[in-house]
Design a protein around this motif. Structure first.
Motif, PDB file in Angstrom:
ATOM      1  N   ASP A 106       0.818  -1.213   0.000  1.00 44.03           N
ATOM      2  CA  ASP A 106       0.000   0.000   0.000  1.00 44.03           C
ATOM      3  C   ASP A 106       0.851   1.262   0.000  1.00 44.03           C
ATOM      4  OD1 ASP A 106      -2.264  -1.491  -0.059  1.00 44.03           O
ATOM      5  OD2 ASP A 106      -2.835  -1.179   2.023  1.00 44.03           O
ATOM      6  N   ALA A 123      -3.797  -3.039   8.167  1.00 46.49           N
ATOM      7  CA  ALA A 123      -3.651  -4.020   7.084  1.00 46.49           C
ATOM      8  C   ALA A 123      -3.812  -5.469   7.515  1.00 46.49           C
ATOM      9  CB  ALA A 123      -2.276  -3.842   6.431  1.00 46.49           C
ATOM     10  N   GLY A 153      -7.753   1.867   2.225  1.00 43.51           N
ATOM     11  CA  GLY A 153      -8.709   1.045   1.500  1.00 43.51           C
ATOM     12  C   GLY A 153     -10.147   1.199   1.922  1.00 43.51           C
ATOM     13  N   PRO A 166      -5.117   4.885  -5.603  1.00 46.91           N
ATOM     14  CA  PRO A 166      -5.937   3.728  -5.228  1.00 46.91           C
ATOM     15  C   PRO A 166      -6.819   3.208  -6.360  1.00 46.91           C
ATOM     16  CG  PRO A 166      -5.966   5.379  -3.493  1.00 46.91           C
ATOM     17  CD  PRO A 166      -5.280   6.013  -4.664  1.00 46.91           C
ATOM     18  N   ARG A 172       3.208  -4.260  -8.173  1.00 44.00           N
ATOM     19  CA  ARG A 172       2.742  -4.893  -6.941  1.00 44.00           C
ATOM     20  C   ARG A 172       3.068  -6.382  -6.943  1.00 44.00           C
ATOM     21  NH1 ARG A 172      -0.917  -2.523  -3.511  1.00 44.00           N
ATOM     22  NH2 ARG A 172      -1.882  -4.554  -3.122  1.00 44.00           N
TER      23      ARG A 172
END
Length: 750
Positions: free
Chosen positions: A111, A148, A622, A117, A128
């Motif tokens: 992240d 997370a 998120g 996002p 990623r």
């Protein structure tokens, strides 16, 4: 510290990931089901994969790599396994995981990558993917942070539960000579239509001899029995009956105690001391000088102060002896630091420096130059302490070249390395017992207090030493949330439409050397579709030790962005909700959260006499959160009566925890919004305890109403996203009520 250097290397090299993509992009993601070494199991246990053990007494143990510090992580993670296994949740247990790389917190690290996002492009996906493979190669990165824990293990733990279930079913099918498809599983028991049945415990040892299935099918959301349902915390009974063990409760045999006096100037140390009077007191075992400690992650944050510590038979003896020591202090580079001057310096720096660009969309300077109207504002936020309920503490025993450390830590791998480096031994010779945490908020990612305890253990002749900081030491030697200044500018066309948005903040960088600077999180990656925009940050480092604080950069950037969006709405002559909605066109999730909060708060309907509403919307970790604060002002005192909070966090694994964390985040954020401020004069922190660094009191706490948006998206974070929106929501309500813009935290009318 080897692993700290590895982590710095990992994050520092992600910018060069393009070269690795060529070789790694085509490879599948590394599995997280089975570790590099078999999972250790007791004689009555069977390890079915790297996450799940089943005992012959039917207990199911879930390996948990994340700390429980009041956020309900252990319960939520256990629910993921139990649901996919169809286990009896009352028989679920949790056990601290080892340092294997399958337990690394990949989500927190991924992240941090510099992507928007909503970006789902090839470069982001491949970067990623490659970064995930890199993180999977290095053990010991299982930190608890970035909201997370659930997000990171949403798939791995469900896969572990499904795999374990498949093995148990296969064992039963083999024993009964029936097809696995004929068996049903419910509450830890497997049954067949013939009437035969067996518990998980009865099948565990046989199941452990079977191959581990890596592709066991996962349940569809409609099949969930536990996920999405309220559940009580696994650790709650132990907290109620007093058997829960926090770091401060460690009581190994032969325990001795240490008290420390630290230099009142940040980063200073003892130049010399006279301990002759202290040494004659009963119970005193040793007196040790402690150097300043750089306890940050990969060099982040600077060093806390050095000092002098006393090791004695009891805390009383240690504290009394410490008072008898005459210490001459050497005041370091921070001796001239003044927080008020520092904020002014940050503002002046923005007069001449543009900072580093973190977001650029269109030609913002041209758009501002052509604008029919422009508005500007400057916002300020102070240093903040973590002020965890349990002060910093650590217990270390060092004997025969090996160490055991009882630590309430958010990063056991970093803590283990800190102990090893301090004692000059290999990390494999350090055992870390991770206890419950009496609050963390990012402070317990740092290892300064761990290094101090390990240093004292070396002087204790094999006895375990428990170091507990006083509340005053904890308050005055923190890794503070940095102070920031932010300049904002917006431009409008002749019709009042926003055409340009520009913000530049100044303050410490939020990150370690060679790592990604996350200083603009919540500003450069917000959801508003500004036609032309530039978001920048000017790193200005100071001698003040700084670090991550609950919601990290979102804590200040939500205040900057959502306050200035409100100013822009007023300048455009538009309703604050309607104005935000116009900037979110096509963003269905944000619009749904925004409109739901407005609806539940009665937006557009006049508040009670003497009160007004303010709104803020923010995305962090998120999850999307909107809050409406109902505020009054009495004799220049701001009172928050009601907060409506709407959150879209994807699948709410345990709605109880989501609501609790939203409430917790709001109270934490209100404490900072109304009271929180660390002031420094001549390098010394003025605040010392809760009387002058006050949390929100019970009589100040508003009624909080939390609404969770039903969602089929993967889980987002909930531990931190409730904190950022509350300060701007209150500030915006104060403006609606009084016409005064409060641009400095804490919010004060005088």
């Amino acid at each position: 510290m080897p692993k700290l250097k590895r982590r710095t290397f990992i994050l520092g090299t992600l910018g060069a990931a393009g070269a690795l993509v060529v070789g790694w992009a085509a490879l599948p993601a590394r599995q997280r089901l089975v570790g590099a070494a078999p999972l250790a199991a007791a004689p009555n246990q069977a390890a079915l994969n790297g996450w799940v053990k089943v005992s012959t007494d039917d207990a199911v143990t879930v390996m948990v790599p994340h700390a429980e510090m009041g956020q309900g992580t252990h319960t939520g993670l256990a629910m993921l396994v139990a649901d996919e296994m169809d286990a009896d949740f009352s028989r679920i247990r949790v056990e601290q995981a080892s340092y294997d790389a399958i337990y690394n917190n990949q989500a927190a690290l991924l992240d941090a990558l510099p992507f928007q996002p909503d970006d789902d492009g090839y470069v982001k996906r491949m970067t990623r993917h490659v970064a995930g493979r890199i993180v999977r190669e290095f053990p010991g990165l299982a930190g608890t942070g970035g909201s997370a824990s659930i997000k990171d293990l949403w798939l791995p733990l469900r896969q572990a539960g499904a795999s374990a279930r498949a093995m148990l079913v296969a064992a039963a099918a083999a024993q009964w000579k029936v097809s696995a498809s004929e068996l049903r599983v419910e509450a830890g028991r497997i049954a067949h239509a013939s009437g035969r049945s067996a518990t998980f415990g009865e099948l565990a040892l046989a199941a452990a001899t079977l191959p581990v299935p890596y592709d066991a099918p996962l349940k569809k959301p409609s099949q969930f029995q536990l996920i999405g349902k309220p559940a009580r915390r696994i650790e709650a009974p132990s907290k109620l009956d007093g058997s829960a063990r926090f770091g401060i409760d460690a009581l190994p045999d032969g325990l001795v105690y240490a008290s420390v006096a630290m230099c009142p100037t940040l980063g200073g140390k003892a130049k010399g001391y006279d301990a002759s009077a202290a040494r004659t007191l009963p119970g005193v075992r040793a007196i040790v000088a402690l150097e300043p400690v750089a306890g940050g992650i990969g060099g982040m944050g600077g060093a806390t102060s050095g000092g002098v510590a006393v090791i004695a038979d009891t805390p009383f003896h240690a504290t009394r002896a410490l008072e008898k020591i005459a210490i001459e202090w050497e005041h370091g580079a921070a001796a001239s630091v003044d927080s008020a001057t520092l904020l002014d310096d940050l503002s002046r720096a923005l007069d001449t420096q543009a900072g580093n660009t973190h977001l650029e969309r269109g030609d913002v300077d041209a758009a501002l130059a052509a604008a029919a109207r422009r508005i500007t504002a400057e916002y300020r936020v102070p240093f903040l302490a973590h002020a965890t309920m349990e002060p910093m503490n650590c217990t270390v025993r060092f004997k025969d070249g090996k160490a055991t450390a009882w630590i309430p830590t958010q990063a056991p791998g970093f803590a283990r390395d800190a102990v090893a480096q301090t004692l000059g031994i290999d990390a494999e010779n350090v055992e870390v017992v991770q206890t419950l945490l009496g609050g963390g908020f990012g402070r317990r990612y740092f290892t300064d207090f761990v290094v101090q305890a390990a240093t004292l253990a070396r002087a204790a002749n094999g006895a375990p030493v428990q170091l507990i900081w006083s509340r005053e030491a904890d308050m005055q030697h923190d890794y503070y949330r940095p102070a920031f200044v932010c300049r904002c500018e917006a431009g409008f066309d002749a019709q009042g439409s926003l055409v340009a948005w520009k913000t530049t903040s100044a303050g410490s960088s939020m990150g370690a050397p060679a790592m990604i600077d996350m200083s603009t999180d919540g500003a450069s990656n917000q959801a508003y579709a500004f036609p032309a925009a530039r978001v920048a940050h000017l790193p200005v480092e100071t001698p003040v030790s700084v670090g991550i604080w609950r919601s990290v950069a979102h804590s200040q950037n939500a205040f900057f962005v959502e306050s200035f969006v409100d100013e822009a709405a007023h300048a455009a002559g538009q309703d604050p909700v309607a104005f935000r909605a116009s900037l979110l066109a096509g963003n269905a999730r944000h619009l749904a959260v925004l409109h739901r909060a407005a609806e539940l708060a009665g937006w557009g309907t006049p508040a009670a006499p003497g009160r007004a509403h303010g709104i803020a919307l923010h995305r962090a970790f998120g999850s999307i959160v909107a809050q409406v604060a109902e505020v009054s002002v009495d004799a220049d005192r701001i009172r928050v009566h009601r907060v409506v909070c709407v959150v879209d966090c994807g699948v709410a694994v345990n709605p109880n925890h989501v609501k609790q964390q939203m409430e917790s985040g709001i109270v934490f954020g209100l404490s900072a919004a109304l009271h929180g401020e660390i002031t420094i004069e001549n390098g010394r922190v003025k605040q010392s305890n809760f009387h002058d660094y006050a949390p929100l009191r019970m009589n100040e706490c508003p009624a909080i109403e939390t609404d969770i948006v039903a969602s089929g998206e993967a889980p987002g974070g909930v531990g931190e996203p409730g904190t950022p929106p509350i300060a701007p929501a209150v500030a915006n309500a104060v403006f609606a009520l009084t016409g005064r813009r409060l641009r400095t935290l804490p919010l004060r009318l005088t």
